[in-house]
Design an enzyme around this catalytic site. Structure first.
Site, PDB file in Angstrom:
ATOM      1  N   GLN A 131      41.679  29.609  44.864  1.00 56.67           N
ATOM      2  CA  GLN A 131      42.883  29.720  45.706  1.00 56.67           C
ATOM      3  C   GLN A 131      42.459  29.624  47.166  1.00 56.67           C
ATOM      4  O   GLN A 131      41.418  30.168  47.554  1.00 56.67           O
ATOM      5  CB  GLN A 131      43.590  31.054  45.426  1.00 56.67           C
ATOM      6  N   LYS A 237      51.089  27.284  44.978  1.00 55.58           N
ATOM      7  CA  LYS A 237      51.451  28.617  44.482  1.00 55.58           C
ATOM      8  C   LYS A 237      52.382  29.318  45.472  1.00 55.58           C
ATOM      9  O   LYS A 237      52.077  29.390  46.669  1.00 55.58           O
ATOM     10  CB  LYS A 237      50.179  29.463  44.294  1.00 55.58           C
ATOM     11  N   HIS A 261      54.322  36.255  45.215  1.00 54.33           N
ATOM     12  CA  HIS A 261      53.171  37.041  45.661  1.00 54.33           C
ATOM     13  C   HIS A 261      53.240  38.471  45.094  1.00 54.33           C
ATOM     14  O   HIS A 261      52.783  39.428  45.715  1.00 54.33           O
ATOM     15  CB  HIS A 261      53.120  37.090  47.188  1.00 54.33           C
ATOM     16  N   ASP A 292      53.959  33.781  37.799  1.00 59.38           N
ATOM     17  CA  ASP A 292      53.440  35.151  37.825  1.00 59.38           C
ATOM     18  C   ASP A 292      54.433  36.072  38.498  1.00 59.38           C
ATOM     19  O   ASP A 292      55.439  35.630  39.059  1.00 59.38           O
ATOM     20  CB  ASP A 292      52.012  35.251  38.400  1.00 59.38           C
ATOM     21  N   GLY A 294      55.268  40.362  37.550  1.00 58.58           N
ATOM     22  CA  GLY A 294      55.931  41.252  36.596  1.00 58.58           C
ATOM     23  C   GLY A 294      55.613  41.001  35.134  1.00 58.58           C
ATOM     24  O   GLY A 294      56.235  41.623  34.266  1.00 58.58           O
ATOM     25  N   ARG A 296      53.939  41.836  32.044  1.00 57.14           N
ATOM     26  CA  ARG A 296      53.291  43.102  31.694  1.00 57.14           C
ATOM     27  C   ARG A 296      52.952  43.264  30.226  1.00 57.14           C
ATOM     28  O   ARG A 296      52.307  44.230  29.824  1.00 57.14           O
ATOM     29  CB  ARG A 296      54.206  44.282  32.092  1.00 57.14           C
TER      30      ARG A 296
HETATM   31  C1  FMN Z   1      46.679  43.480  46.060  1.00 61.51           C
HETATM   32  C2  FMN Z   1      47.126  42.057  45.893  1.00 61.51           C
HETATM   33  C3  FMN Z   1      46.443  41.046  46.561  1.00 61.51           C
HETATM   34  C4  FMN Z   1      46.848  39.718  46.407  1.00 61.51           C
HETATM   35  N1  FMN Z   1      46.135  38.736  47.029  1.00 61.51           N
HETATM   36  C5  FMN Z   1      46.485  37.436  46.862  1.00 61.51           C
HETATM   37  C6  FMN Z   1      45.724  36.398  47.447  1.00 61.51           C
HETATM   38  O1  FMN Z   1      44.721  36.640  48.107  1.00 61.51           O
HETATM   39  N2  FMN Z   1      46.136  35.125  47.259  1.00 61.51           N
HETATM   40  C7  FMN Z   1      47.247  34.810  46.525  1.00 61.51           C
HETATM   41  O2  FMN Z   1      47.586  33.646  46.366  1.00 61.51           O
HETATM   42  N3  FMN Z   1      47.973  35.793  45.933  1.00 61.51           N
HETATM   43  C8  FMN Z   1      47.613  37.077  46.072  1.00 61.51           C
HETATM   44  N4  FMN Z   1      48.344  38.059  45.456  1.00 61.51           N
HETATM   45  C9  FMN Z   1      49.455  37.669  44.592  1.00 61.51           C
HETATM   46  C10 FMN Z   1      48.962  37.422  43.176  1.00 61.51           C
HETATM   47  O3  FMN Z   1      48.221  36.239  43.071  1.00 61.51           O
HETATM   48  C11 FMN Z   1      50.123  37.296  42.190  1.00 61.51           C
HETATM   49  O4  FMN Z   1      51.013  36.318  42.679  1.00 61.51           O
HETATM   50  C12 FMN Z   1      50.869  38.587  41.923  1.00 61.51           C
HETATM   51  O5  FMN Z   1      49.999  39.695  41.925  1.00 61.51           O
HETATM   52  C13 FMN Z   1      51.569  38.477  40.578  1.00 61.51           C
HETATM   53  O6  FMN Z   1      52.365  39.555  40.346  1.00 61.51           O
HETATM   54  P1  FMN Z   1      51.959  40.830  39.447  1.00 61.51           P
HETATM   55  O7  FMN Z   1      51.002  41.613  40.281  1.00 61.51           O
HETATM   56  O8  FMN Z   1      53.254  41.496  39.265  1.00 61.51           O
HETATM   57  O9  FMN Z   1      51.343  40.333  38.159  1.00 61.51           O
HETATM   58  C14 FMN Z   1      47.966  39.398  45.591  1.00 61.51           C
HETATM   59  C15 FMN Z   1      48.632  40.412  44.927  1.00 61.51           C
HETATM   60  C16 FMN Z   1      48.228  41.732  45.041  1.00 61.51           C
HETATM   61  C17 FMN Z   1      48.959  42.791  44.276  1.00 61.51           C
END
Ligand code: FMN
Length: 376
Positions: A131, A237, A261, A292, A294, A296
């Site tokens: 990414q 994304k 995100h 992505d 939620g 679970r």
């Molecule tokens: C603590 C945290 C850090 C994240 N950092 C990034 C990142 O660096 N790059 C990115 O594309 N998405 C990032 N995300 C988003 C995740 O890639 C993803 O879209 C998201 O966590 C999916 O939802 P979920 O946590 O409900 O499964 C981050 C999410 C969290 C919770």
């Protein structure tokens, strides 16, 4: 399996991880931006999708394997890229990638994860998607693209839903002295603290090496640069409207991730599962669509596949499992998803993930109500 990894549901995993991490860190990562409406709604909206099973059909063996961008995976559950992964456990993204390889699936790794692509490549045994952001400038991004090429990573994923940093993950600003902010919590989390005292300086150095944050975010006009520089499959994304999905495809995306995100960027953005179908309708014939936010449990995977996703990705389940047990925690959460998905396939009455179609899901009528166009 060590006792602490003996979780049977995401809720159990979350409750244990809460006890393993300092409170500020847990809350920073488990919650979203603003009032966490989008984060909560991502999960809650899955409950609104009814699964429609077929009774009296039995398949003793189910087939979970599929392909994503031509790469075979053992199940349509991939790892989302997470910044600051190293903050919750020193195994970080290299450990997550090792676990994904053991599980036969894709690890997508964040440019902000706190480890370098070289460190990740040393541990990865399966497909890796790198990414990238443009937030630290073209040169920094190009470094990651070159590393991805060098290591034979399968794709790059550019994240387009976070133009500013509303809620910087702790890992980006962490240093040994800032750990003091955790104060008395450190004493209550001895295992995390001991790990952090040995690894925290390396994480701080990795963050330092990222250089200053520049103002830019990836724009549609950057897609040509990314494609040219990379020369392989480009994933976009952070798409939540059909209009942006069309733009991404017109700009050359080979796949898109329907994502907000995890609610870490715009609080108020719709839950991803509610917009998936409209996006698949727009571009699903041309590119693969992943989701992505939620996801679970195994039946959530079936719901997303029924609404047209090729695969799902997991963010917090991966993050919290890593916090709990390092890479063995990620092994455990992937095996939990595999088991639950297999049971869900049996319960709805299909033999393969490819047999799931729209007829297996019922969604609230308001999800398909005509909506104002997102773009004027
Ligand atoms: C603590 C945290 C850090 C994240 N950092 C990034 C990142 O660096 N790059 C990115 O594309 N998405 C990032 N995300 C988003 C995740 O890639 C993803 O879209 C998201 O966590 C999916 O939802 P979920 O946590 O409900 O499964 C981050 C999410 C969290 C919770």
């Amino acid at each position: 399996m060590p006792k602490k990894l003996n979780f049977h549901t995401y809720e159990e995993l979350k409750a244990s991880a809460r006890k393993a991490l300092p409170r500020v860190l847990f809350e920073d990562m488990a919650n979203g931006s603003g009032r966490s409406w989008t984060t909560r709604h991502n999960e809650a909206a899955f409950d609104e999708v009814d699964l429609v099973p077929r009774a009296a059909v039995g398949f003793p063996e189910r087939q979970l394997s599929t392909t994503v961008l031509g790469t075979e995976v053992s199940m349509p559950v991939l790892l989302s890229p997470i910044g600051a992964l190293r903050m919750v456990h020193p195994h970080g993204a290299p450990g997550a990638a090792a676990a994904a390889g053991r599980a036969g699936t894709v690890a997508s790794v964040s440019m902000m994860c706190g480890h370098t692509p070289d460190e990740i490549a040393r541990r990865a045994t399966g497909p890796v998607w790198q990414q990238v952001y443009l937030s630290h400038g073209y040169e920094k991004c190009a470094e990651y693209i070159e590393a991805a090429k060098r290591h034979g990573f399968q794709a790059i994923a550019v994240t387009v839903d976070c133009p500013v940093s509303p809620k910087p993950p702790m890992g980006l600003k962490v240093s040994l002295s800032s750990a003091i902010e955790f104060g008395p919590q450190l004493a209550r989390r001895p295992a995390w603290t001991a790990r952090f005292l040995t690894d925290g300086a390396k994480l701080a150095a990795a963050n330092e090496a990222m250089g200053p944050r520049k103002k830019q975010t990836a724009l549609w006009s950057d897609m040509d640069w990314l494609k040219e520089r990379w020369g392989g499959p480009l994933i976009v994304k952070g798409i939540i409207t059909p209009e942006d999905a069309r733009r991404a495809v017109d700009a050359g995306a080979d796949a898109i991730v329907v994502s907000n995100h995890g609610g870490m960027s715009l609080d108020g953005a719709p839950a991803t599962i509610t917009v998936l179908e409209s996006i698949v309708r727009e571009v699903g014939q041309e590119v693969e669509v992943y989701l992505d936010g939620g996801v679970r449990q195994g039946s959530d995977v079936v719901r997303a596949l029924a609404l047209g996703a090729r695969a799902v990705m997991i963010g917090r389940p991966q993050l919290l499992a890593l916090a709990l047990g390092g890479e063995r925690g990620v092994d455990a959460v992937l095996e939990l998803f595999r088991h639950q998905l297999d049971v869900a396939l049996a319960m709805v009455g299909v033999q393969s993930v490819h047999d799931i179609d729209r007829s297996y899901a019922r969604t609230p009528e308001r999800w398909t109500d005509p909506q104002p166009a997102a773009l004027s």
